[in-house]
Design a protein around this motif. Structure first.
Motif, PDB file in Angstrom:
ATOM      1  N   PHE A  34      79.506  19.584  36.992  1.00  0.00           N
ATOM      2  CA  PHE A  34      78.217  19.039  36.611  1.00  0.00           C
ATOM      3  C   PHE A  34      77.320  20.235  36.344  1.00  0.00           C
ATOM      4  O   PHE A  34      76.564  20.282  35.341  1.00  0.00           O
ATOM      5  CB  PHE A  34      77.476  17.989  37.276  1.00  0.00           C
ATOM      6  N   TYR A  37      78.630  21.879  33.318  1.00  0.00           N
ATOM      7  CA  TYR A  37      77.940  21.219  32.096  1.00  0.00           C
ATOM      8  C   TYR A  37      76.530  21.683  31.820  1.00  0.00           C
ATOM      9  O   TYR A  37      76.206  21.816  30.788  1.00  0.00           O
ATOM     10  CB  TYR A  37      78.288  20.002  32.027  1.00  0.00           C
ATOM     11  N   LEU A  38      75.630  21.769  32.663  1.00  0.00           N
ATOM     12  CA  LEU A  38      74.273  22.026  32.674  1.00  0.00           C
ATOM     13  C   LEU A  38      74.231  23.420  32.026  1.00  0.00           C
ATOM     14  O   LEU A  38      73.354  23.443  31.125  1.00  0.00           O
ATOM     15  CB  LEU A  38      73.616  21.989  33.760  1.00  0.00           C
ATOM     16  N   GLY A  42      73.994  21.294  28.700  1.00  0.00           N
ATOM     17  CA  GLY A  42      73.217  20.256  29.207  1.00  0.00           C
ATOM     18  C   GLY A  42      71.752  20.511  28.899  1.00  0.00           C
ATOM     19  O   GLY A  42      70.843  20.017  28.301  1.00  0.00           O
ATOM     20  N   PHE A  65      69.952  13.826  26.095  1.00  0.00           N
ATOM     21  CA  PHE A  65      70.733  14.548  27.292  1.00  0.00           C
ATOM     22  C   PHE A  65      70.997  13.668  28.266  1.00  0.00           C
ATOM     23  O   PHE A  65      72.112  13.628  28.844  1.00  0.00           O
ATOM     24  CB  PHE A  65      69.426  15.383  27.902  1.00  0.00           C
ATOM     25  N   SER A  69      74.774  13.077  29.563  1.00  0.00           N
ATOM     26  CA  SER A  69      74.928  13.496  30.977  1.00  0.00           C
ATOM     27  C   SER A  69      75.512  12.468  31.856  1.00  0.00           C
ATOM     28  O   SER A  69      76.344  12.696  32.584  1.00  0.00           O
ATOM     29  CB  SER A  69      73.622  13.944  31.338  1.00  0.00           C
TER      30      SER A  69
END
Length: 441
Positions: A34, A37-38, A42, A65, A69
């Motif tokens: 994650f 991804y951010l 993101g 977002f 997400s």
């Protein structure tokens, strides 16, 4: 009728003895996915730069977002749980078996007698959560490493002790062998040793000189040279300082135990019998303080693993450094080996019953020591210039690593005699050496 091709049956999974990683492995792996991804997508979805240069977060972007997400978080959680559930390991006889995969199983069987090293590593996040990693190093290069990430701190230490006991031919529940502390490197001595090096001092002088020049003449172009110098200083001083903080050395029956690290602490055991050659380095500026560094070449290590394991102690009193060499090669006193000078007078070499020793360098004195029982070959070479001047070099070859043992600039006749002497002594040393694959024998 016998089928033409018969697939071997999949080894049965011993449900009673199989073990899994710590349950926190799943959320930590999901968190890593994650965070990636951010960083990559993101934050770009969430933040919009305004025309005046400020950053704004419109409500539409917030909804977008969240919409992106949430599925990413679900997929990351699924991958984390899948990875945790798929990896199992157990001990079967004298082998460690690692089974990774559910749909496609990948089973690795590691003979513990061939194990090169077992390290317990505690990264920064793991230390905060009470977790550790167990690294198993096998012969065969950088790809022959197995990492069990993550285990509980107590479980990691217990697994390491169990693997070392089995590798030594002892019962699995044998407690960890006691150790004899050798010494600890203080933070002040470590920092001083990193600073008191000619390249570091030259880089510091050049950096401040460039900064002063830029300020006086208002010339920003000097940053093109000053910034790389600063980055080089950080890599040459700060990185080793962080890596080797709280460095300690102890000797145990299962090897030389090293513990070090500031953010990532590492408990490393350098295996006995697999250290092929040792180097004691005495830089010019260290000699006035009586300091030295000890480096080793370990058989079976390569790439980053060899680089990480090449430093046996980053700085120590010179007498302690040579005492540590005697721990690696029992019964050997390097400074008592009779050395003869080369024709140039800048190097010396000698051979005893057990080791071949060379010393070279005036500004930075270096002692190279190789156990004759572990020498792979002995050869004599001569460059075109050496042939013109009647000189030759005697090499004692060991596996690839930082230590290269060579007696340079010997007379041709002396070089031949030294080569023959080393070959004879190496044959005798190998004949008398104990031959076993067990870890602690």
């Amino acid at each position: 009728m016998t089928p033409y091709l018969a697939m071997p049956p999949r080894p049965a999974w011993p449900t009673a003895g199989a073990r899994r990683l710590h349950w926190a492995t799943a959320p930590l792996r999901a968190l890593n996915i994650f965070v990636v991804y951010l960083v990559l997508l993101g934050l770009w979805l969430l933040v919009v730069p305004a025309q005046d240069g400020t950053l704004t977060i419109p409500i539409v972007r917030v909804i977008l977002f969240i919409a992106v997400s949430v599925p990413v978080a679900v997929v990351a959680a699924g991958v984390g749980v899948w990875h945790w559930w798929a990896l199992r390991y157990w001990i079967e006889g004298d082998d460690l078996v690692v089974d990774a995969g559910i749909v496609r199983s990948r089973i690795r069987r590691i003979p513990l007698s061939r194990m090169q090293g077992v390290d317990v590593v505690r990264p920064l996040v793991g230390r905060a959560l009470g977790l550790s990693e167990v690294h198993l190093e096998l012969a065969g290069g950088s790809s022959a490493q197995i990492t069990l990430r993550y285990l509980g701190e107590h479980e990691a230490r217990a697994l390491r002790a169990e693997l070392l006991a089995l590798a030594a031919g002892l019962p699995p529940h044998t407690p960890e062998a006691p150790e004899r502390p050798i010494g600890r490197v203080s933070l002040g001595v470590l920092f001083a040793s990193l600073m008191l090096r000619v390249p570091v001092l030259a880089a510091i002088a050049a950096f401040f000189g460039l900064v002063a020049f830029g300020i006086v003449f208002k010339e920003l172009a000097v940053l093109a040279v000053a910034v790389p110098l600063l980055l080089g200083l950080l890599r040459g001083v700060i990185a080793p300082l962080v890596l080797y903080t709280e460095f300690s050395v102890a000797v145990a029956p299962d090897g030389i135990r090293l513990r070090y690290g500031l953010f990532e602490t590492r408990s490393q055991t350098v295996p006995p019998g697999r250290i092929q050659a040792v180097r004691v380095v005495e830089p010019l500026m260290w000699r006035s303080f009586g300091w030295a560094r000890v480096e080793v070449t370990v058989a079976g290590y390569s790439g980053d693993r060899q680089a990480l394991s090449s430093t046996l102690v980053p700085v120590a009193p010179t007498f302690a450094a040579f005492d540590l060499v005697s721990e690696v090669f029992p019964g050997v006193s390097v400074q008592k080996v009779a050395l003869t000078d080369s024709l140039s007078g800048r190097a010396a070499a000698g051979v005893s019953r057990d080791v071949f020793v060379t010393r070279r360098g005036l500004a930075c004195r270096t002692w190279d020591v190789v156990a004759l029982a572990r020498a792979q070959s002995v050869r004599m070479t001569a460059s075109p210039w050496q042939r013109l001047t009647g000189r030759a070099t005697v090499h004692v070859d060991v596996p690839p690593g930082p230590v290269h043992v060579a007696a340079v600039d010997r007379g041709v006749v002396e070089a031949r005699e030294l080569t023959d002497d080393a070959v004879t002594r190496a044959a005798l040393a190998r004949t008398g050496a104990a031959r076993t694959e067990r870890w602690a024998r």
